[in-house]
Design a protein around this motif. Structure first.
Motif, PDB file in Angstrom:
ATOM      1  N   ALA A 301      13.831 -46.874 -14.762  1.00 63.01           N
ATOM      2  CA  ALA A 301      14.189 -45.158 -14.730  1.00 63.01           C
ATOM      3  C   ALA A 301      15.388 -44.540 -16.300  1.00 63.01           C
ATOM      4  O   ALA A 301      14.438 -43.947 -16.918  1.00 63.01           O
ATOM      5  CB  ALA A 301      14.691 -44.464 -14.159  1.00 63.01           C
ATOM      6  N   TRP A 302      16.114 -45.947 -16.007  1.00 62.98           N
ATOM      7  CA  TRP A 302      17.768 -45.232 -17.454  1.00 62.98           C
ATOM      8  C   TRP A 302      16.496 -45.455 -18.911  1.00 62.98           C
ATOM      9  O   TRP A 302      16.645 -44.622 -19.764  1.00 62.98           O
ATOM     10  CB  TRP A 302      18.356 -46.055 -17.312  1.00 62.98           C
ATOM     11  CG  TRP A 302      18.645 -46.017 -15.701  1.00 62.98           C
ATOM     12  CD1 TRP A 302      19.164 -45.300 -14.914  1.00 62.98           C
ATOM     13  CD2 TRP A 302      19.513 -47.017 -15.280  1.00 62.98           C
ATOM     14  NE1 TRP A 302      19.675 -44.960 -13.939  1.00 62.98           N
ATOM     15  CE2 TRP A 302      19.736 -46.044 -13.625  1.00 62.98           C
ATOM     16  CE3 TRP A 302      19.945 -48.793 -15.233  1.00 62.98           C
ATOM     17  CZ2 TRP A 302      20.783 -47.304 -12.521  1.00 62.98           C
ATOM     18  CZ3 TRP A 302      19.987 -49.409 -14.357  1.00 62.98           C
ATOM     19  CH2 TRP A 302      20.890 -48.565 -13.360  1.00 62.98           C
ATOM     20  N   MET A 305      14.109 -42.258 -19.929  1.00 63.91           N
ATOM     21  CA  MET A 305      14.980 -41.307 -19.330  1.00 63.91           C
ATOM     22  C   MET A 305      13.957 -40.193 -20.835  1.00 63.91           C
ATOM     23  O   MET A 305      14.719 -40.648 -21.715  1.00 63.91           O
ATOM     24  CB  MET A 305      15.957 -40.875 -19.152  1.00 63.91           C
ATOM     25  CG  MET A 305      16.192 -39.925 -18.696  1.00 63.91           C
ATOM     26  SD  MET A 305      18.357 -40.076 -18.263  1.00 63.91           S
ATOM     27  CE  MET A 305      18.999 -38.129 -18.205  1.00 63.91           C
ATOM     28  N   ARG A 314       4.824 -44.576 -15.080  1.00 57.20           N
ATOM     29  CA  ARG A 314       5.997 -45.228 -14.577  1.00 57.20           C
ATOM     30  C   ARG A 314       6.397 -46.342 -13.072  1.00 57.20           C
ATOM     31  O   ARG A 314       7.290 -46.981 -13.671  1.00 57.20           O
ATOM     32  CB  ARG A 314       7.218 -44.129 -14.142  1.00 57.20           C
ATOM     33  CG  ARG A 314       7.397 -43.014 -16.435  1.00 57.20           C
ATOM     34  CD  ARG A 314       7.959 -42.092 -15.217  1.00 57.20           C
ATOM     35  NE  ARG A 314       8.232 -40.689 -16.783  1.00 57.20           N
ATOM     36  CZ  ARG A 314       9.351 -41.619 -16.975  1.00 57.20           C
ATOM     37  NH1 ARG A 314      10.616 -42.161 -17.127  1.00 57.20           N
ATOM     38  NH2 ARG A 314       9.532 -40.800 -18.416  1.00 57.20           N
ATOM     39  N   ALA A 343      18.217 -36.717 -22.579  1.00 57.95           N
ATOM     40  CA  ALA A 343      18.551 -38.049 -22.349  1.00 57.95           C
ATOM     41  C   ALA A 343      19.682 -38.478 -22.746  1.00 57.95           C
ATOM     42  O   ALA A 343      20.101 -39.632 -21.795  1.00 57.95           O
ATOM     43  CB  ALA A 343      17.423 -38.662 -23.609  1.00 57.95           C
ATOM     44  N   ARG A 347      23.914 -40.115 -16.612  1.00 54.18           N
ATOM     45  CA  ARG A 347      22.859 -41.459 -16.215  1.00 54.18           C
ATOM     46  C   ARG A 347      23.127 -41.534 -15.038  1.00 54.18           C
ATOM     47  O   ARG A 347      24.580 -42.182 -14.894  1.00 54.18           O
ATOM     48  CB  ARG A 347      22.064 -41.870 -17.105  1.00 54.18           C
ATOM     49  CG  ARG A 347      23.299 -42.552 -18.211  1.00 54.18           C
ATOM     50  CD  ARG A 347      21.835 -43.471 -19.321  1.00 54.18           C
ATOM     51  NE  ARG A 347      21.185 -42.260 -20.212  1.00 54.18           N
ATOM     52  CZ  ARG A 347      19.934 -42.332 -20.528  1.00 54.18           C
ATOM     53  NH1 ARG A 347      19.883 -43.800 -20.271  1.00 54.18           N
ATOM     54  NH2 ARG A 347      19.111 -41.788 -21.537  1.00 54.18           N
TER      55      ARG A 347
END
Length: 381
Positions: A301-302, A305, A314, A343, A347
């Motif tokens: 997910a990072w 992003m 995903r 982005a 985070r």
């Protein structure tokens, strides 16, 4: 906007015998800063890259999992390790083992962890409130490290909450007891990772601690953030944590910024996929394929992003189980997609503020130096 000219012309950061140029440290993060991730970050830029938190008692007892975590790549210089402990004797014994067996070149200490399972037993961010105990731990650890010329540094938070700030006392005590540097995560334990870091606290610590470097930590998500922190606070270096999650190239951007060069543009999705694949390879080398793929999933997910990656793809990346499957999924990405401007912000975990769980009566006597029963922590947090 801050004038960063003075920041770029500051003397190089030195921690013990080590010159740190650029003045950047990777914060130890549980489950993240293993040898694979550190090596990946180091491929982009210089600095000090700290391994996951290691529990002092686990070192003394030579716990197999902990000894495996204390692995460094051949190119890691200096090899940096963070220790957690609440007992001066146990911490000192762990330091003696580490330096006596040449297991690390720099030892940091964790007095900033806000997690309830740590603070409820008097560890982490709770401990600096007990000034004498904190001083004893630092003094004994420094003495044990000095024999091998290994610098011992100390990381802490502003305090337990807004009514119980400990950072100025902690900084002065660490300096007096021989620490080579101090780092401040500019949040209280009650904030956890929420809200904004109070950089003004870093400036106050820099004024209070005169003879050793002061590093700032909190809300560094871009190279410009690092320059602004140093310009605003006068700190000697920066500690980068959540900002590099899924962005190991941030250290290349930091190196360019501190050298006064133009910061490179963010990578395309195709380049991110290449970095992700490299991360997977390094994890496999360290832990074997099964554990490596399981560990890699949390990073997906990072890495993605803000990118236009469909929900089905995903989910597939988040369940990847082999390098071959990873390679197949990578072919389905739009490799030309540019790095998304949105982005660059926060985070990783943020959560919400809350009351800090402490041992019964913990706040009654800050000069009580009795050792709390917090030694059953597992390495890594």
């Amino acid at each position: 906007m801050e004038d960063v000219t003075a920041t770029l012309s500051k003397p190089a950061l030195k921690i013990g015998p080590y010159q740190v140029d650029p003045p950047v440290v990777l914060a130890p993060m549980a489950g993240i800063t293993n040898v694979a991730f550190r090596q990946l970050c180091q491929e982009y830029g210089a600095g000090i890259y700290v391994c996951e938190m290691i529990t002092a008692r686990a070192v003394v007892e030579r716990h197999p999992g902990t000894m495996h975590m204390m692995t460094f790549g051949a190119a890691e210089k200096p090899r940096s390790m963070q220790l957690y402990g609440v007992d001066p004797k146990t911490m000192a014994e762990a330091v003696r083992i580490i330096v006596g067996e040449g297991l690390a070149d720099h030892i940091d200490s964790n007095f900033g962890c806000p997690v309830a399972k740590v603070t409820r037993k008097g560890g982490g961010a709770a401990l600096p409130y007990k000034r004498r105990l904190f001083g004893n731990i630092v003094a004994e650890s420094v003495k044990a490290a000095e024999s091998a010329g290994v610098p011992f540094t100390v990381k802490f938070r502003i305090g337990i909450d807004d009514d119980h700030h400990t950072f100025l006392d902690a900084g002065r005590i660490a300096e007096a007891e021989g620490a080579a540097a101090v780092s401040l995560h500019a949040r209280t334990a009650s904030q956890r990772y929420s809200g904004q870091a109070d950089w003004s606290a870093i400036a106050r610590l820099k004024e209070a601690v005169q003879t050793i470097p002061v590093l700032g930590n909190g809300d560094i998500f871009t190279a410009d953030d690092a320059l602004r922190m140093m310009a605003r606070t006068g700190c000697d270096g920066v500690v980068v944590g959540r900002g590099c999650l899924g962005r190991p190239w941030l250290f290349g951007e930091l190196e360019a910024a501190f050298a006064g060069r133009e910061v490179p543009q963010g990578p395309s999705l195709g380049e991110v996929a290449r970095v992700l694949r490299r991360h997977a390879e390094l994890l496999v080398q360290h832990d074997g394929a099964k554990k490596a793929m399981r560990d890699l999933r949390k990073h997906m997910a990072w890495y993605f992003m803000g990118f236009p990656v469909g929900s089905d793809l995903r989910r597939a990346f988040a369940m990847v189980s082999s390098l071959e499957e990873l390679d197949e999924l990578i072919t389905k990405l739009d490799h030309d997609a540019p790095f998304p401007a949105d982005a660059l912000g926060p985070r990783g975990r943020q959560g919400s503020p809350g009351k800090v769980t402490l041992p019964h009566g913990w706040l009654e006597d800050p000069d009580d130096d009795c050792v709390p029963e917090a030694e059953d922590m597992h390495s890594g947090g």
